[in-house]
Design a protein around this motif. Structure first.
Motif, PDB file in Angstrom:
ATOM      1  N   ILE A 154      22.558  15.462 -38.147  1.00 25.23           N
ATOM      2  CA  ILE A 154      23.214  15.710 -39.337  1.00 25.23           C
ATOM      3  C   ILE A 154      22.494  15.125 -40.537  1.00 25.23           C
ATOM      4  O   ILE A 154      22.245  13.770 -40.154  1.00 25.23           O
ATOM      5  N   GLN A 175      25.699   9.201 -44.319  1.00 21.11           N
ATOM      6  CA  GLN A 175      26.873   8.662 -43.235  1.00 21.11           C
ATOM      7  C   GLN A 175      26.268   7.236 -43.088  1.00 21.11           C
ATOM      8  O   GLN A 175      25.412   6.904 -43.133  1.00 21.11           O
ATOM      9  N   THR A 176      27.189   6.618 -42.071  1.00 19.47           N
ATOM     10  CA  THR A 176      27.179   5.249 -41.936  1.00 19.47           C
ATOM     11  C   THR A 176      26.394   5.400 -40.454  1.00 19.47           C
ATOM     12  O   THR A 176      25.451   4.317 -40.407  1.00 19.47           O
ATOM     13  N   ASN A 177      26.739   6.040 -39.686  1.00 16.50           N
ATOM     14  CA  ASN A 177      26.218   6.109 -38.338  1.00 16.50           C
ATOM     15  C   ASN A 177      25.379   7.460 -38.270  1.00 16.50           C
ATOM     16  O   ASN A 177      24.658   7.805 -39.195  1.00 16.50           O
ATOM     17  N   SER A 186      24.817  10.968 -36.430  1.00 20.03           N
ATOM     18  CA  SER A 186      25.388  12.145 -35.943  1.00 20.03           C
ATOM     19  C   SER A 186      24.257  13.136 -35.614  1.00 20.03           C
ATOM     20  O   SER A 186      23.609  13.590 -36.362  1.00 20.03           O
ATOM     21  N   ALA A 201      38.403  17.412 -35.331  1.00 21.74           N
ATOM     22  CA  ALA A 201      37.523  17.886 -34.042  1.00 21.74           C
ATOM     23  C   ALA A 201      38.004  17.627 -32.944  1.00 21.74           C
ATOM     24  O   ALA A 201      38.027  16.217 -32.730  1.00 21.74           O
ATOM     25  N   THR A 208      32.304  14.728 -30.124  1.00 19.36           N
ATOM     26  CA  THR A 208      33.537  15.620 -30.387  1.00 19.36           C
ATOM     27  C   THR A 208      32.977  17.068 -30.749  1.00 19.36           C
ATOM     28  O   THR A 208      31.989  17.323 -30.767  1.00 19.36           O
ATOM     29  N   SER A 259      30.869  23.518 -41.325  1.00 21.16           N
ATOM     30  CA  SER A 259      31.623  22.473 -42.059  1.00 21.16           C
ATOM     31  C   SER A 259      30.714  22.005 -43.197  1.00 21.16           C
ATOM     32  O   SER A 259      29.544  21.821 -42.862  1.00 21.16           O
ATOM     33  N   ASP A 274      31.225  18.463 -45.783  1.00 21.49           N
ATOM     34  CA  ASP A 274      32.293  17.392 -46.195  1.00 21.49           C
ATOM     35  C   ASP A 274      32.662  17.176 -47.458  1.00 21.49           C
ATOM     36  O   ASP A 274      32.114  18.098 -48.405  1.00 21.49           O
ATOM     37  N   GLY A 276      35.243  12.491 -48.236  1.00 22.20           N
ATOM     38  CA  GLY A 276      33.969  12.669 -47.332  1.00 22.20           C
ATOM     39  C   GLY A 276      34.521  12.844 -45.765  1.00 22.20           C
ATOM     40  O   GLY A 276      33.634  12.912 -45.006  1.00 22.20           O
ATOM     41  N   ASP A 311      36.140  10.722 -38.320  1.00 19.38           N
ATOM     42  CA  ASP A 311      35.744   9.361 -38.582  1.00 19.38           C
ATOM     43  C   ASP A 311      36.809   8.220 -38.690  1.00 19.38           C
ATOM     44  O   ASP A 311      37.488   8.091 -39.643  1.00 19.38           O
ATOM     45  N   ASP A 331      36.788   5.269 -37.875  1.00 22.58           N
ATOM     46  CA  ASP A 331      36.207   4.010 -37.681  1.00 22.58           C
ATOM     47  C   ASP A 331      36.828   2.882 -38.215  1.00 22.58           C
ATOM     48  O   ASP A 331      36.518   1.838 -38.152  1.00 22.58           O
TER      49      ASP A 331
HETATM   50  P1  ADP Z   1      30.082   8.025 -40.214  1.00 26.73           P
HETATM   51  O1  ADP Z   1      30.925   7.105 -39.646  1.00 26.73           O
HETATM   52  O2  ADP Z   1      28.646   8.009 -39.931  1.00 26.73           O
HETATM   53  O3  ADP Z   1      30.538   8.366 -41.585  1.00 26.73           O
HETATM   54  P2  ADP Z   1      31.525  10.693 -39.591  1.00 26.73           P
HETATM   55  O4  ADP Z   1      32.265  10.947 -38.438  1.00 26.73           O
HETATM   56  O5  ADP Z   1      32.046  10.730 -40.865  1.00 26.73           O
HETATM   57  O6  ADP Z   1      30.534   9.535 -39.453  1.00 26.73           O
HETATM   58  O7  ADP Z   1      30.317  11.901 -39.634  1.00 26.73           O
HETATM   59  C1  ADP Z   1      29.422  11.862 -40.579  1.00 26.73           C
HETATM   60  C2  ADP Z   1      29.002  13.379 -41.113  1.00 26.73           C
HETATM   61  O8  ADP Z   1      28.746  14.344 -39.983  1.00 26.73           O
HETATM   62  C3  ADP Z   1      30.491  14.095 -41.787  1.00 26.73           C
HETATM   63  O9  ADP Z   1      30.508  13.559 -43.236  1.00 26.73           O
HETATM   64  C4  ADP Z   1      30.095  15.364 -41.415  1.00 26.73           C
HETATM   65  O10 ADP Z   1      29.137  15.999 -42.635  1.00 26.73           O
HETATM   66  C5  ADP Z   1      29.345  15.587 -40.415  1.00 26.73           C
HETATM   67  N1  ADP Z   1      30.487  15.914 -38.961  1.00 26.73           N
HETATM   68  C6  ADP Z   1      31.227  14.781 -38.425  1.00 26.73           C
HETATM   69  N2  ADP Z   1      31.923  15.277 -37.411  1.00 26.73           N
HETATM   70  C7  ADP Z   1      31.700  16.621 -37.409  1.00 26.73           C
HETATM   71  C8  ADP Z   1      32.245  17.644 -36.758  1.00 26.73           C
HETATM   72  N3  ADP Z   1      32.952  17.753 -35.618  1.00 26.73           N
HETATM   73  N4  ADP Z   1      31.603  19.026 -36.952  1.00 26.73           N
HETATM   74  C9  ADP Z   1      30.590  19.165 -37.963  1.00 26.73           C
HETATM   75  N5  ADP Z   1      30.284  18.149 -38.689  1.00 26.73           N
HETATM   76  C10 ADP Z   1      30.588  16.957 -38.594  1.00 26.73           C
END
Ligand code: ADP
Ligand code: MG
Ligand code: MG
Length: 361
Positions: free
Chosen positions: A61, A65-67, A69, A105, A122, A128, A130, A235, A248, A250
Motif C-alpha cells: 500500500i 501511512q505510519t507503518n 501495509s 476490516a 485483516t 477502498s 482513505d 484517513g 487502525d 494503534d
Molecule cells: P497506519 O498505522 O500505517 O496508518 P492503517 O491501518 O491506517 O495503518 O493503514 C494504512 C492505510 O492502508 C490506510 O490508510 C488505507 O489506505 C490502507 N488500508 C488499511 N487497512 C486496509 C484494508 N483492510 N483494506 C484496504 N486498505 C486498507
C-alpha cells in the motif's frame, strides 16, 4: 523442512527493534497462516478467525501511512510495524473486544515476535480509498452526503466499544475524571516548543487564547469513559465497495502510554477537526475556493456531529457524549497535529496552522 521467509527482526544497540519484511515475505507468511503452519520461533501467532486460503501475489500500500501495509492476494492486508514497540499495544485486545462489529476490516491474526506485536492481519476491503482521498474529493465537489455515513459509523463504533465482552466485562467506566487539563496543556507546551519560525511566533502570541479554551477541562464532571479508537480522523475511515469502514486501532501516535479509556468526545473531536484538515488539503492541493470550502467544512461538521448524536441515541447510548469536552479536545488535537508534523511529517504543518489561524482571525 526449511521455513519459507518470515520478516527479519533486529535489536539495535539501544534495545529498540526494527522489522524488515522484504519482497515475498507477506505472501509467504499469509500462506503459512492459512496452512496452520507453526511460525518460526520466536514468532507466535494469535488467531482471531481462521484464515481462508489466499491467492498468490502481494503489493504494498503506497498511501501516507505510519507503518508498512502489504496486500496479499488481493484478500488480506498485513500491517507490519517497522519499529515494533515493547509498550503494550491496544489493538489485539480491542480487535478481540470488537469481534462481530461490521464497521471494520475483519481481523484475522495478530503476530508477535517474542512478546512484541509486529503485525496485524485483516481482510482487504476491495476498492477502498482513505479519507485523505475520498473526503478531499467530496470537499472539492462541495458534497456533504457522506457525513451521515461517517457520523453513524463513529456512533456504532462507540456503541460496540461500550458493549461488554469477555475482554472488557466493564466497558463503560466512571472513575473520577483523569487529568484532562494537564494532558491538554502539556500538548500545547510541546506544540509551542516544537513549532518554529513564523508559525511558532503566531502560536506563542495566541497561547493565552488557546489555554483559555482548555478551561472547561479543569472542571469536567464525572464522564463515562470507554476504550476509544484514539486516532479517529478521516484517513482511518475507508470508503470501499460496501460503504465505510474504520481501521487502525494503534491509538494516538503523539501520546505516550495513553490511558485507553477516555471520553467518547475525544474521538468525535478528532473526527470533526479532521474535516477542517480536509478543507485545508482541498484548498492547498486542489485549488478549491477558500470561502466555499469553509462553508463545506461547517456543513460537513454539523452533519457528522448530528449523525453521531442520533446514532448514539439510536443505540441507547446518548450518555456517552459530554459535549462540553468537544471544543477543548479539538484544541488539544490541533496541538497534537503540530507535534505530529514536527516529529514525523513537516509538510503537514500547514493544515493545523490553517485551522488555528482560522479560529483567531
Ligand atoms: P497506519 O498505522 O500505517 O496508518 P492503517 O491501518 O491506517 O495503518 O493503514 C494504512 C492505510 O492502508 C490506510 O490508510 C488505507 O489506505 C490502507 N488500508 C488499511 N487497512 C486496509 C484494508 N483492510 N483494506 C484496504 N486498505 C486498507
Ligand atoms: Mg492510519
Ligand atoms: Mg496507525
Amino acid at each position: 523442512m526449511e521455513h519459507s521467509p518470515w520478516p527479519v527482526v533486529e535489536r539495535r544497540p539501544d534495545g529498540t527493534l526494527t522489522l524488515e519484511a522484504g519482497a515475498g515475505v507477506t505472501e509467504s507468511v499469509v500462506r503459512d497462516l492459512a496452512d496452520g503452519a507453526v511460525p518460526p520461533p520466536p514468532f507466535t501467532v494469535w488467531t482471531l478467525a481462521p484464515l481462508p486460503a489466499v491467492p498468490p501475489g502481494e503489493r504494498a500500500i503506497t498511501v501516507d501511512q505510519t507503518n508498512h501495509s502489504v496486500i496479499a492476494g488481493e484478500a488480506m492486508v498485513v500491517k507490519w510495524f517497522p519499529a515494533p514497540s515493547r509498550a503494550p499495544h491496544p489493538a489485539p485486545a480491542l480487535l478481540t473486544h470488537l469481534a462481530g462489529f461490521a464497521g471494520t476490516a475483519t481481523p484475522y491474526a495478530v503476530i508477535f515476535w517474542e512478546d512484541v506485536l509486529v503485525a496485524l492481519v485483516t481482510a482487504y476491503l476491495p476498492g477502498s480509498r482513505d479519507g485523505w482521498e475520498w473526503c478531499v474529493d467530496e470537499a472539492a465537489a462541495g458534497r456533504t452526503g457522506f457525513a451521515t455515513g461517517i457520523g453513524r459509523l463513529a456512533a456504532e463504533l462507540h456503541a460496540a466499544m461500550a458493549s461488554p465482552s469477555a475482554t472488557f466485562p466493564d466497558p463503560v467506566r466512571l472513575p473520577p475524571p483523569p487529568a484532562f487539563a494537564a494532558r491538554a496543556e502539556g500538548a500545547l507546551r510541546e506544540a509551542l516548543s516544537l513549532t518554529d519560525g513564523e508559525d511558532g511566533e503566531w502560536l506563542a502570541r495566541h497561547a493565552g487564547e488557546l489555554l483559555a479554551e482548555l478551561v472547561p477541562l479543569a472542571s469536567a464532571g464525572r464522564t463515562p469513559l470507554i476504550h476509544i479508537h484514539g486516532d479517529l480522523h478521516v484517513g482511518q475511515i475507508l470508503q470501499w465497495r460496501d460503504g465505510y469502514a474504520v481501521v487502525d486501532f494503534d491509538g494516538n501516535p503523539t501520546v505516550a502510554e495513553a490511558e485507553v479509556f477516555q471520553p467518547a468526545a475525544r474521538d468525535l473531536a478528532q473526527l470533526l477537526t479532521s474535516l477542517d484538515h480536509v478543507g485545508q488539503v482541498a484548498v492547498r492541493r486542489r485549488s478549491a475556493d477558500p470561502a466555499a470550502t469553509a462553508a463545506w467544512v461547517r456543513a460537513a461538521r454539523t452533519e457528522t456531529e448530528t449523525a453521531y448524536v442520533n446514532g448514539l441515541a439510536h443505540a441507547g447510548r446518548a450518555d456517552l457524549l459530554d459535549r462540553s469536552l468537544l471544543r477543548p479536545f479539538e484544541v488539544e488535537q490541533e496541538c497534537r497535529e503540530l507535534i505530529y508534523a514536527a516529529r514525523h511529517l513537516p509538510r503537514w504543518r500547514y493544515a493545523p496552522m490553517g485551522v488555528l489561524r482560522g479560529w483567531f482571525t
